[in-house]
Design an enzyme around this catalytic site. Structure first.
Site, PDB file in Angstrom:
ATOM      1  N   GLU A  85      -5.300  -4.598  10.741  1.00  0.00           N
ATOM      2  CA  GLU A  85      -4.234  -3.615  10.932  1.00  0.00           C
ATOM      3  C   GLU A  85      -4.494  -2.813  12.204  1.00  0.00           C
ATOM      4  O   GLU A  85      -5.277  -1.850  12.174  1.00  0.00           O
ATOM      5  CB  GLU A  85      -4.184  -2.650   9.745  1.00  0.00           C
ATOM      6  CG  GLU A  85      -3.910  -3.318   8.415  1.00  0.00           C
ATOM      7  CD  GLU A  85      -3.369  -2.327   7.394  1.00  0.00           C
ATOM      8  OE1 GLU A  85      -2.288  -2.593   6.859  1.00  0.00           O
ATOM      9  OE2 GLU A  85      -4.001  -1.282   7.175  1.00  0.00           O
ATOM     10  N   SER A 138       3.555  -2.094  10.318  1.00  0.00           N
ATOM     11  CA  SER A 138       5.002  -2.189  10.560  1.00  0.00           C
ATOM     12  C   SER A 138       5.589  -3.546  10.207  1.00  0.00           C
ATOM     13  O   SER A 138       6.521  -4.020  10.873  1.00  0.00           O
ATOM     14  CB  SER A 138       5.337  -1.809  12.008  1.00  0.00           C
ATOM     15  OG  SER A 138       5.001  -0.455  12.250  1.00  0.00           O
ATOM     16  N   HIS A 183      -9.474   1.388   4.900  1.00  0.00           N
ATOM     17  CA  HIS A 183      -8.212   1.548   5.641  1.00  0.00           C
ATOM     18  C   HIS A 183      -8.440   2.547   6.778  1.00  0.00           C
ATOM     19  O   HIS A 183      -9.203   3.501   6.631  1.00  0.00           O
ATOM     20  CB  HIS A 183      -7.124   2.045   4.686  1.00  0.00           C
ATOM     21  CG  HIS A 183      -5.762   2.020   5.288  1.00  0.00           C
ATOM     22  ND1 HIS A 183      -5.338   2.969   6.198  1.00  0.00           N
ATOM     23  CD2 HIS A 183      -4.733   1.149   5.153  1.00  0.00           C
ATOM     24  CE1 HIS A 183      -4.105   2.670   6.577  1.00  0.00           C
ATOM     25  NE2 HIS A 183      -3.709   1.583   5.962  1.00  0.00           N
ATOM     26  N   GLY A 236       2.827   2.320  10.696  1.00  0.00           N
ATOM     27  CA  GLY A 236       3.838   3.352  10.519  1.00  0.00           C
ATOM     28  C   GLY A 236       4.584   3.727  11.791  1.00  0.00           C
ATOM     29  O   GLY A 236       5.283   4.737  11.819  1.00  0.00           O
ATOM     30  N   LYS A 270       0.104   4.254  -0.332  1.00  0.00           N
ATOM     31  CA  LYS A 270      -0.533   5.456   0.251  1.00  0.00           C
ATOM     32  C   LYS A 270      -0.285   6.653  -0.678  1.00  0.00           C
ATOM     33  O   LYS A 270      -0.278   6.486  -1.895  1.00  0.00           O
ATOM     34  CB  LYS A 270      -0.028   5.683   1.675  1.00  0.00           C
ATOM     35  CG  LYS A 270      -0.170   4.409   2.528  1.00  0.00           C
ATOM     36  CD  LYS A 270       0.077   4.617   3.985  1.00  0.00           C
ATOM     37  CE  LYS A 270      -0.099   3.286   4.716  1.00  0.00           C
ATOM     38  NZ  LYS A 270       0.015   3.407   6.173  1.00  0.00           N
ATOM     39  N   ASN A 313       0.875  -1.178   0.000  1.00  0.00           N
ATOM     40  CA  ASN A 313       0.000   0.000   0.000  1.00  0.00           C
ATOM     41  C   ASN A 313       0.912   1.228   0.000  1.00  0.00           C
ATOM     42  O   ASN A 313       1.494   1.572   1.020  1.00  0.00           O
ATOM     43  CB  ASN A 313      -0.871  -0.039   1.266  1.00  0.00           C
ATOM     44  CG  ASN A 313      -1.679   1.225   1.463  1.00  0.00           C
ATOM     45  OD1 ASN A 313      -1.781   2.058   0.555  1.00  0.00           O
ATOM     46  ND2 ASN A 313      -2.259   1.367   2.656  1.00  0.00           N
ATOM     47  N   GLU A 323      -6.778   4.934   7.789  1.00  0.00           N
ATOM     48  CA  GLU A 323      -6.505   6.330   7.433  1.00  0.00           C
ATOM     49  C   GLU A 323      -7.691   6.950   6.714  1.00  0.00           C
ATOM     50  O   GLU A 323      -7.991   8.127   6.890  1.00  0.00           O
ATOM     51  CB  GLU A 323      -5.221   6.398   6.594  1.00  0.00           C
ATOM     52  CG  GLU A 323      -3.993   6.139   7.470  1.00  0.00           C
ATOM     53  CD  GLU A 323      -2.784   5.585   6.750  1.00  0.00           C
ATOM     54  OE1 GLU A 323      -2.749   5.600   5.506  1.00  0.00           O
ATOM     55  OE2 GLU A 323      -1.862   5.115   7.459  1.00  0.00           O
TER      56      GLU A 323
END
Ligand code: PGA
Length: 249
Positions: free
Chosen positions: A163, A209, A93, A169, A11, A9, A95
Site C-alpha cells: 500500500e 484507492s 498498516h 485515501g 478503519k 479495511n 496508519e
C-alpha cells in the site's frame, strides 16, 4: 494457484447500523469466486462474525498486541480477536506505523502472536511519496518485508499487502507498471527467503484507492492476488463491484 482475496479495511468507521452491509454482501455473493474479508473496528468483530455465520464472508481485526494478556490498556490480543470470531488480522498498516510508532520489529512480533493463535496475518508495507520520488521504493519495501515478516511464513498463515502511503485515501493510484514492479519485487523477495513453495503461495494484495472503476485493471497485473480496500469497502455496493472484478480476473 493462489486463491484471490478481497479484503475490506473499515478503519475507524462503522457502528451497529453498518452491519446491514454484511447482509448485502452475503446476498450478493452466496458462493464467491474469491475470498471475501471485512475488517471492521474491534467493537463490531463479534457481532459481524455472528452475522456472517454460514456465509463466505470472513471477519478480521485491524491490529493485535504481541502479548496474549496483561497490563496494556486499550489493546487487544490475537487470542481475543480469535475468540470474537476473527480469522485474519491486518498488521503494520501505515496508519498504525505513523499513529502508533509501530516498527518492523513490533509488526513482526505481532505477526508471531497472530500465527500462534491461528490468525492469518495481513502484513502491510509501502512507501511515502518522498521515498518514491527519491527512487528508494524497492529498497524501502524490501527492508519492511525483511523486518516485518517472521520466519516460517506460508500461504496459509501470511498475506502481504503493498500500500503506497501516498495512494491511501487520496484517489491517486500508481501506474500499473509501478504496481507490477513492486509486486514482482516482493514475490522475488518472498521466494528468496521462504523458498519457491511458500514464497509463491503467499498472496500479495494491492491497496490504495482501489475502487470498482479501477479494480479490473489492477487485478490484471501479475502477482496482484487481490486488494486491501479502505473507503470503497464501507458500502456493500462499492465493495461488491471490486469483489466482482476480482472474481472475473
Ligand atoms: P483506501 O485505503 O482504499 O481508502 O485508499 C486503503 C487502506 O488503507 O487499506
Amino acid at each position: 494457484m493462489r486463491r484471490k482475496l478481497a479484503a475490506g479495511n473499515w478503519k475507524m468507521n462503522g457502528t451497529a447500523a453498518s452491519l446491514g452491509e454484511i447482509d448485502a454482501l452475503k446476498q450478493a455473493f452466496p458462493a464467491p469466486g474469491c475470498e471475501i474479508l471485512i475488517c471492521p473496528p474491534a467493537t463490531l468483530i463479534h457481532r459481524m462474525s455472528e452475522r456472517a455465520t454460514g456465509s463466505a464472508v470472513m471477519v478480521g481485526g485491524q491490529d493485535c498486541h504481541w502479548q496474549e494478556t496483561g497490563a496494556h490498556t486499550g489493546d487487544i490480543s490475537a487470542g481475543m480477536l480469535k475468540d470474537a470470531g476473527a480469522s485474519h488480522v491486518i498488521l503494520g498498516h501505515s496508519e498504525r506505523r505513523a499513529d502508533h510508532h509501530e516498527t518492523d520489529a513490533i509488526v513482526r512480533a505481532k505477526a508471531e502472536a497472530a500465527r500462534a493463535r491461528g490468525l492469518v496475518a495481513i502484513i502491510c508495507c509501502g512507501e511515502s511519496l518522498e521515498t518514491r520520488e527519491g527512487g528508494e521504493t524497492l529498497a524501502h519495501v524490501g527492508r519492511q518485508i525483511a523486518g516485518s515478516l517472521p520466519d516460517g511464513c506460508t500461504g496459509t498463515n501470511t498475506v502481504v499487502a503493498y500500500e503506497p502511503i501516498w495512494a491511501i485515501g487520496t484517489g491517486k493510484v500508481p501506474t500499473l507498471a509501478e504496481i507490477g514492479e513492486v509486486h514482482d519485487f516482493i514475490r522475488a523477495e518472498l521466494v528468496a527467503r521462504f523458498g519457491p513453495g511458500a514464497g509463491n503461495d503467499i498472496r500479495l494484495l494491492y491497496g490504495g484507492s482501489v475502487k470498482p472503476v479501477n479494480a479490473a485493471e489492477i487485478f490484471g497485473v501479475a502477482n496482484v492476488d487481490g486488494a486491501l480496500v479502505g473507503g470503497a469497502s464501507l458500502k456493500a455496493g462499492d465493495f461488491g463491484g471490486i469483489v466482482a472484478a476480482l472474481e472475473n480476473a
